[in-house]
Design a protein around this motif. Structure first.
Motif, PDB file in Angstrom:
ATOM      1  N   GLU A 299       6.769  17.662   2.982  1.00 15.95           N
ATOM      2  CA  GLU A 299       5.851  16.776   3.692  1.00 15.95           C
ATOM      3  C   GLU A 299       4.452  16.881   3.108  1.00 15.95           C
ATOM      4  N   GLY A 300       4.055  18.075   2.696  1.00 11.83           N
ATOM      5  CA  GLY A 300       2.748  18.254   2.072  1.00 11.83           C
ATOM      6  C   GLY A 300       2.610  17.451   0.787  1.00 11.83           C
ATOM      7  N   THR A 301       3.707  17.375   0.019  1.00 10.96           N
ATOM      8  CA  THR A 301       3.690  16.588  -1.213  1.00 10.96           C
ATOM      9  C   THR A 301       3.511  15.113  -0.887  1.00 10.96           C
ATOM     10  N   VAL A 302       4.197  14.640   0.149  1.00  7.04           N
ATOM     11  CA  VAL A 302       4.039  13.238   0.557  1.00  7.04           C
ATOM     12  C   VAL A 302       2.578  12.963   0.918  1.00  7.04           C
ATOM     13  N   LYS A 303       1.978  13.853   1.695  1.00 11.71           N
ATOM     14  CA  LYS A 303       0.586  13.663   2.109  1.00 11.71           C
ATOM     15  C   LYS A 303      -0.352  13.637   0.908  1.00 11.71           C
ATOM     16  N   SER A 304      -0.181  14.579  -0.008  1.00  7.65           N
ATOM     17  CA  SER A 304      -1.082  14.628  -1.160  1.00  7.65           C
ATOM     18  C   SER A 304      -0.852  13.445  -2.100  1.00  7.65           C
ATOM     19  N   GLN A 305       0.423  13.067  -2.324  1.00  5.79           N
ATOM     20  CA  GLN A 305       0.720  11.932  -3.189  1.00  5.79           C
ATOM     21  C   GLN A 305       0.164  10.638  -2.599  1.00  5.79           C
ATOM     22  N   THR A 306       0.295  10.500  -1.288  1.00  3.56           N
ATOM     23  CA  THR A 306      -0.215   9.309  -0.616  1.00  3.56           C
ATOM     24  C   THR A 306      -1.735   9.250  -0.715  1.00  3.56           C
TER      25      THR A 306
ATOM     26  N   PRO B 206       5.789   6.422 -10.572  1.00  8.85           N
ATOM     27  CA  PRO B 206       6.831   5.937  -9.664  1.00  8.85           C
ATOM     28  C   PRO B 206       6.926   6.681  -8.332  1.00  8.85           C
ATOM     29  N   ARG B 207       6.834   7.992  -8.327  1.00  3.25           N
ATOM     30  CA  ARG B 207       6.978   8.724  -7.065  1.00  3.25           C
ATOM     31  C   ARG B 207       5.773   8.510  -6.160  1.00  3.25           C
ATOM     32  N   MET B 208       4.595   8.387  -6.744  1.00  6.98           N
ATOM     33  CA  MET B 208       3.395   8.117  -5.963  1.00  6.98           C
ATOM     34  C   MET B 208       3.503   6.724  -5.340  1.00  6.98           C
ATOM     35  N   ARG B 209       3.973   5.777  -6.138  1.00  7.64           N
ATOM     36  CA  ARG B 209       4.171   4.415  -5.649  1.00  7.64           C
ATOM     37  C   ARG B 209       5.209   4.400  -4.530  1.00  7.64           C
ATOM     38  N   ALA B 210       6.288   5.158  -4.705  1.00  9.45           N
ATOM     39  CA  ALA B 210       7.336   5.221  -3.680  1.00  9.45           C
ATOM     40  C   ALA B 210       6.783   5.795  -2.379  1.00  9.45           C
ATOM     41  N   ALA B 211       5.937   6.802  -2.472  1.00  7.56           N
ATOM     42  CA  ALA B 211       5.334   7.383  -1.261  1.00  7.56           C
ATOM     43  C   ALA B 211       4.531   6.317  -0.510  1.00  7.56           C
ATOM     44  N   LEU B 212       3.760   5.522  -1.230  1.00  5.77           N
ATOM     45  CA  LEU B 212       2.987   4.456  -0.580  1.00  5.77           C
ATOM     46  C   LEU B 212       3.894   3.396   0.035  1.00  5.77           C
ATOM     47  N   VAL B 213       4.901   2.988  -0.704  1.00  9.30           N
ATOM     48  CA  VAL B 213       5.804   1.944  -0.207  1.00  9.30           C
ATOM     49  C   VAL B 213       6.477   2.392   1.082  1.00  9.30           C
ATOM     50  N   PHE B 214       7.031   3.601   1.086  1.00  8.42           N
ATOM     51  CA  PHE B 214       7.733   4.057   2.281  1.00  8.42           C
ATOM     52  C   PHE B 214       6.780   4.308   3.439  1.00  8.42           C
ATOM     53  N   ARG B 215       5.615   4.845   3.175  1.00  8.93           N
ATOM     54  CA  ARG B 215       4.674   5.153   4.264  1.00  8.93           C
ATOM     55  C   ARG B 215       4.029   3.894   4.847  1.00  8.93           C
ATOM     56  N   TYR B 216       3.546   2.977   3.983  1.00  7.35           N
ATOM     57  CA  TYR B 216       2.719   1.885   4.473  1.00  7.35           C
ATOM     58  C   TYR B 216       3.406   0.530   4.540  1.00  7.35           C
ATOM     59  N   PHE B 217       4.386   0.278   3.699  1.00 10.07           N
ATOM     60  CA  PHE B 217       5.075  -0.998   3.775  1.00 10.07           C
ATOM     61  C   PHE B 217       6.265  -0.932   4.730  1.00 10.07           C
ATOM     62  N   TYR B 218       6.877   0.247   4.840  1.00 10.87           N
ATOM     63  CA  TYR B 218       8.033   0.416   5.723  1.00 10.87           C
ATOM     64  C   TYR B 218       7.742   1.295   6.926  1.00 10.87           C
ATOM     65  N   ASP B 219       6.516   1.734   7.077  1.00  6.00           N
ATOM     66  CA  ASP B 219       6.086   2.514   8.241  1.00  6.00           C
ATOM     67  C   ASP B 219       6.947   3.746   8.514  1.00  6.00           C
TER      68      ASP B 219
END
Length: 169
Positions: free
Chosen positions: A142-149, A115-128
């Motif tokens: 921020e590092g966690t977001v980058k690595s999860q993405t 779920p958290r990995m999916r959330a990172a993708l949704v917020f980064r790429y679907f909602y820019d």
């Protein structure tokens, strides 16, 4: 109706559709779970309405509350023991197939992500959202977001056997 209730009612009318869209993405297309998440989010917001109104970043507060509702839902003991079946016994008719196989493939691949990995993708790429806003929404660095993405994109590439150009911006 109190002023607080009127404000909350207006807020729900304005934001609910967007919340359902976001929750549907976060749940990889599970509309029923998305509705449950939105309801839980709105309940939490109503209880914390004064704090929400004072928040410096209300949109971030809202996203964070939605992600927390997803995290809470995934931790429920019965969810881990639920056994999905191919067809519901009381369904009147089979759902029509999605005309866009890539969309269905993406939904299926997203379901396979934590779920958290999916959330990172949704917020980064679907909602820019930028890395900082995504980190704020997820309550991580921020590092966690980058690595999860990066890991999520690698998994999607592997599962979908695509370079992901054109599928995710």
């Amino acid at each position: 109706m109190t002023q607080r209730d009127e404000q909350f009612h207006s807020f729900v009318l304005e934001k609910r559709a967007g919340l359902v869209r976001t929750a549907t993405l976060l749940t990889a297309g599970d509309g029923h779970l998305a509705e449950d998440l939105v309801q839980a989010t709105l309940t939490k917001l109503y209880v914390a309405w004064p704090a929400f109104r004072r928040a410096d970043n209300p949109e971030g507060y809202l996203r964070r509350t939605l992600v927390n509702a997803l995290t809470d839902e995934k931790r429920r003991w019965w969810r881990r023991h639920e056994r999905p079946v191919a067809e519901l016994p009381d369904r009147a008719h089979a759902p029509s197939p999605d005309p866009d196989d890539r969309t269905e493939g993406l939904r299926t691949a997203l379901r396979g992500l934590p779920p958290r990995m999916r959330a990172a993708l949704v917020f980064r790429y679907f909602y820019d959202l930028d890395v900082a806003d995504t980190a704020d929404a997820l309550g991580c660095s921020e590092g966690t977001v980058k690595s999860q993405t990066a890991r999520a994109l690698d998994r999607l590439r592997e599962v979908m056997q695509l370079p992901l150009t054109g599928v995710i911006r």
